[in-house]
Each structure stands twice: as structure tokens, then as C-alpha cells.
Design a protein around this motif. Structure first.
Motif, short mmCIF file in Angstrom:
data_model
loop_
_atom_site.label_atom_id
_atom_site.label_comp_id
_atom_site.label_asym_id
_atom_site.label_seq_id
_atom_site.Cartn_x
_atom_site.Cartn_y
_atom_site.Cartn_z
N ALA A 1 3.56 13.43 6.21
CA ALA A 1 4.68 12.53 6.57
C ALA A 1 4.17 11.21 7.14
CB ALA A 1 5.61 13.22 7.56
N GLY A 2 2.99 10.76 6.69
CA GLY A 2 2.53 9.42 7.02
C GLY A 2 3.26 8.41 6.14
N ARG B 1 6.98 11.99 13.20
CA ARG B 1 6.93 11.65 11.77
C ARG B 1 8.04 12.38 11.00
NH1 ARG B 1 1.01 10.18 9.86
NH2 ARG B 1 0.41 8.93 11.64
N GLN C 1 -3.40 4.04 -6.24
CA GLN C 1 -2.09 3.41 -6.48
C GLN C 1 -2.20 2.28 -7.51
OE1 GLN C 1 -0.86 0.07 -5.10
NE2 GLN C 1 -1.78 -0.02 -3.07
N THR D 1 1.83 3.37 -3.48
CA THR D 1 1.14 4.66 -3.60
C THR D 1 2.17 5.77 -3.78
OG1 THR D 1 -0.62 3.82 -2.16
CG2 THR D 1 -0.54 6.19 -2.50
N PHE E 1 -4.48 4.76 15.00
CA PHE E 1 -4.01 5.32 13.73
C PHE E 1 -4.75 6.62 13.42
CE2 PHE E 1 -4.81 5.54 9.07
CZ PHE E 1 -3.54 5.89 8.68
N ALA F 1 -7.44 16.84 6.00
CA ALA F 1 -6.33 17.76 6.19
C ALA F 1 -6.59 18.73 7.34
CB ALA F 1 -6.07 18.55 4.92
N ASP G 1 4.92 18.46 7.45
CA ASP G 1 3.92 17.92 8.40
C ASP G 1 4.05 18.73 9.67
OD1 ASP G 1 2.29 16.02 10.09
OD2 ASP G 1 2.57 14.69 8.38
N VAL H 1 -6.73 10.72 -0.58
CA VAL H 1 -8.04 10.30 -1.08
C VAL H 1 -9.05 11.44 -0.93
CG1 VAL H 1 -10.02 8.81 -0.55
CG2 VAL H 1 -7.71 7.83 -0.72
N THR I 1 -7.01 21.27 1.88
CA THR I 1 -6.06 22.28 2.38
C THR I 1 -4.69 22.15 1.72
OG1 THR I 1 -7.13 21.85 4.48
CG2 THR I 1 -5.22 23.30 4.50
N TYR J 1 4.81 22.71 9.35
CA TYR J 1 3.95 23.80 8.85
C TYR J 1 3.36 24.64 9.97
CZ TYR J 1 -0.24 20.81 9.59
OH TYR J 1 -1.22 20.00 10.12
N ASP K 1 0.80 -1.23 0.00
CA ASP K 1 0.00 0.00 0.00
C ASP K 1 0.84 1.28 0.00
OD1 ASP K 1 -2.36 1.56 0.14
OD2 ASP K 1 -2.06 1.79 2.28
N1 LIG Z 1 -4.01 7.10 -3.87
C1 LIG Z 1 -4.00 5.92 -3.27
O1 LIG Z 1 -4.05 4.85 -3.90
C2 LIG Z 1 -3.86 5.86 -1.78
C3 LIG Z 1 -3.43 4.70 -1.14
C4 LIG Z 1 -3.25 4.71 0.24
C5 LIG Z 1 -3.56 5.85 0.97
N2 LIG Z 1 -4.00 6.96 0.29
C6 LIG Z 1 -4.33 8.20 0.99
O2 LIG Z 1 -3.11 8.93 1.17
C7 LIG Z 1 -3.30 9.84 2.26
C8 LIG Z 1 -2.14 9.67 3.24
O3 LIG Z 1 -2.15 8.34 3.77
P1 LIG Z 1 -1.32 8.00 5.11
O4 LIG Z 1 -1.59 6.59 5.42
O5 LIG Z 1 0.07 8.47 4.93
O6 LIG Z 1 -2.12 8.93 6.14
P2 LIG Z 1 -1.69 9.55 7.56
O7 LIG Z 1 -2.95 10.03 8.17
O8 LIG Z 1 -0.82 8.60 8.31
O9 LIG Z 1 -0.76 10.81 7.14
C9 LIG Z 1 -1.28 12.03 6.71
C10 LIG Z 1 -0.36 13.12 7.24
O10 LIG Z 1 -0.77 14.38 6.71
C11 LIG Z 1 -0.48 15.35 7.70
N3 LIG Z 1 -1.21 16.60 7.40
C12 LIG Z 1 -2.47 16.95 7.75
N4 LIG Z 1 -2.74 18.19 7.29
C13 LIG Z 1 -1.61 18.63 6.66
C14 LIG Z 1 -1.26 19.83 5.99
N5 LIG Z 1 -2.15 20.85 5.87
N6 LIG Z 1 -0.01 19.94 5.45
C15 LIG Z 1 0.89 18.92 5.56
N7 LIG Z 1 0.62 17.75 6.19
C16 LIG Z 1 -0.63 17.62 6.73
C17 LIG Z 1 -0.91 14.68 9.00
O11 LIG Z 1 -0.34 15.31 10.13
C18 LIG Z 1 -0.40 13.25 8.77
O12 LIG Z 1 0.89 13.04 9.31
C19 LIG Z 1 -4.68 9.50 2.87
O13 LIG Z 1 -5.64 10.36 2.31
C20 LIG Z 1 -4.91 8.09 2.38
O14 LIG Z 1 -6.29 7.75 2.35
C21 LIG Z 1 -4.13 6.99 -1.05
#
Ligand SMILES: NC(=O)c1ccc[n+]([C@@H]2O[C@H](COP(=O)([O-])OP(=O)(O)OC[C@H]3O[C@@H](n4cnc5c(N)ncnc54)[C@H](O)[C@@H]3O)[C@@H](O)[C@H]2O)c1
Length: 288
Positions: free
Chosen positions: A91-92, A119, A232, A70, A272, A163, A114, A207, A187, A134, A66
């Protein structure tokens, strides 16, 4: 693999077309059950399963399903080139893997944004990219400073619909979301579009479900940006990622901050979601 009710009409109404099915991804995406079970049956396993190379640990390989593909989807489809400056919002697991992919594709400098110290610390120690908090700095101004006033060549958004932002915009987005005037909070996408260099590329990995408000379409048009996004593409990138994992070019063990039995699923998901106890990813081990 059990299929529950499939409702392609939802995505047809939202997006003009149904995009197909994903395991464990809602009725709108096929109604297929997911893989949070002790055993699963994998239909068409010759297409949808991959052999893990010898020597790659479960904790590493798990993320080849995953976060890593992605991140690779974002960096590759945004066409990161050698010498590029790349900014990644979030930074997830996904943002960290997008940053790693960009580095392996030759980016000269990668900056991850982030607000969570643990993270950002992981990004510096395990990914090798630079970071911006930020809540501490003006992100677009810092990015202009780093790039001699131009802005990053590629901006990858890995935040998504939940966000956060410290300013009044957060309240506005919350209210308009609750009032159903928009479905998502874009955002970081807004910031990425405004920070990106003229002629650059913005890629949304986060997403989003539907409609957003206050979208800087004028910046997309007048700055001649390329704006893309994608689910992805696992089949496309997983073999390369597993190969790089076997050569220690991609490390993911640090993302598994909380390992627990499958029965603790609800607790793991809550941790989480709330980022409790520094949770980056909860990992479930059936039978543990
Ligand atoms: N496109 C795909 O196929 C796919 C696959 C997996 C996950 N995703 C999506 O990717 C995104 C990230 O996934 P994740 O598991 O890393 O999530 P996560 O929640 O672990 O990480 C998201 C990070 O964004 C940060 N954040 C929030 N607002 C912010 C801002 N304004 N500026 C900068 N950083 C900010 C949070 O503090 C957090 O650390 C989610 O929306 C998830 O659903 C997409």
C-alpha cells in the motif's frame, strides 16, 4: 545531464541483455544522473517531458512521474478487465496507484494488502479500494472467501525485494539473502502466485535484481498462470494520467506525507526507508 560510468555488463550478466538506461538509476542502468537538483537539463525534452494541464497542483503532478505510471503499467499490462477481482500487495505509492488504475479500468473489486494502518487507511479513504492487514488475517484464505473459492483474477505485486513477512519465512529469506544464496526476498510474489485463480495473471511491479529461492514455479505451470513484470512505461501512460488528474479521477496529494527542502534529502530518504512518522513519500522542494 551528466553521464557517469555506464556498466551494461552487469545487466547482461544478470538478465542476458542490457535493458537500456534510466535517469538516476545506477551504473548498471546507464549511469545517468537523476533529477534531485535545483535545476536539471533534460535531453530530448520533446520526448521525455510532458506539459502539466492547468489546474493540476505540483503535489498531484509529481506522482505522474513515477507511482502513477508504475501502477498503470501493472494494471494495464496485466489486462485488468471490467468485472475482475484484483488483489494488490503493498500500500505504498505504487500499490495505491495500481489499485486506482484497476478501478478505473473497471475492476469490480480491488483489495490492497499491507500491515501499516496509515497506508491502509489512505487506501480506503483516497483510493476507494478494500484492504487486508496481512498481520491480522490469512491473506490467501480471505481472498478465496471474497472470490467464492476461485482467487483473484489479477494479482499485482507492489512490494519488491525488501518484502516483510511475519512468519519464519522472513528469517529464512533474510539468512539466504545475507549468504548470497538469493539476491531478493520475493515473499509477496510467492503469495500472489499461490493466491491467484487458475488461468489468472500475476504482475510484479516491485523491483527485483536477480535470483530468488523457493519460487513456486509449479504453481505457475500447473495453474496456467500468466506471469509478467515491467519497469514503468512513462511515455505510454503519463498523458492519460495527467488528463485524469485534471478531471480529479486520480488524486495523489495524500501520498506526499513529508515535504521538505532538497538539502534534507538524506533525512527524507531515511524517513521513507524506515517509514518513520508514517512517511509514505518524502517530497523535496528546491529552495523551500
Ligand atoms: N516497476 C517500476 O517501474 C517501479 C517504479 C517505481 C517503484 N517500483 C518498485 O515498486 C515497489 C513499491 O514501491 P513503493 O514506493 O510503493 O514502496 P513502499 O516501500 O512505499 O511500499 C511497499 C509496501 O509494501 C508493504 N509490504 C512489505 N511486505 C509485504 C508483504 N509481504 N505483503 C504485502 N505488503 C507488504 C510495505 O509495508 C510497504 O507499505 C518497490 O519495490 C519499488 O522499488 C517499481
Amino acid at each position: 545531464m551528466r553521464q557517469r560510468r555506464s556498466r551494461p555488463g552487469i545487466t547482461e550478466a544478470l538478465w542476458g541483455q542490457s535493458i537500456g538506461g534510466c535517469y538516476g538509476y545506477s551504473y548498471a542502468m546507464g549511469g545517468w544522473a537523476g533529477s534531485h537538483a535545483p535545476y536539471i537539463r533534460v535531453p530530448y525534452a520533446d520526448q521525455g517531458a510532458f506539459a502539466i494541464p492547468d489546474g493540476v497542483s505540483d503535489e498531484r503532478a509529481l506522482f505522474a512521474s513515477d507511482s502513477a505510471p508504475t501502477g498503470w503499467t501493472g494494471a494495464h499490462q496485466a489486462e485488468v478487465r471490467p468485472g475482475d477481482v484484483v488483489a494488490v500487495w503493498g500500500a505504498g505509492g505504487v500499490g495505491q496507484m495500481a489499485a486506482r488504475a484497476a478501478m478505473l479500468m473497471g475492476a469490480e473489486r480491488v483489495v490492497v494488502i499491507d500491515r501499516y494502518d496509515n497506508r491502509l487507511d489512505q487506501v480506503r479513504r483516497h483510493i476507494g479500494a478494500d484492504t487486508l492487514d496481512y498481520e491480522e488475517v490469512d491473506v490467501p484464505a480471505e481472498l478465496r472467501e471474497i472470490t467464492g473459492g476461485r482467487g483473484p483474477d489479477v494479482c499485482i505485486e507492489a512490494v519488491g525485494t525488501e518484502a516483510h513477512t511475519p512468519g519464519p519465512q522472513y528469517l529464512y529469506d533474510q539468512v539466504t539473502q545475507q549468504m548470497r544464496l538469493q539476491t531478493d526476498r520475493p515473499t509477496a510474489v510467492r503469495e500472489a502466485i499461490c493466491a491467484c485463480r487458475k488461468g489468472g495473471t500475476v504482475f510484479t511491479l516491485g523491483v527485483f535484481a536477480g535470483l530468488v529461492d523457493e519460487f513456486p514455479l509449479g504453481a505457475v505451470m500447473n495453474k496456467a498462470l500468466t506471469l509478467r513484470g515491467a519497469q514503468q512505461h512513462g511515455r505510454r501512460y503519463i498523458p492519460e494520467i495527467l488528463d485524469r488528474m485534471s478531471r480529479d479521477e486520480v488524486e495523489t496529494e495524500h501520498l506526499a506525507t513529508h515535504v521538505m527542502p532538497l538539502d534534507d534529502g538524506p533525512r527524507g530518504y531515511r524517513m521513507f526507508e524506515e517509514k518513520e512518522d508514517g512517511c509514505v513519500r518524502a517530497v523535496f522542494r528546491p529552495g523551500a
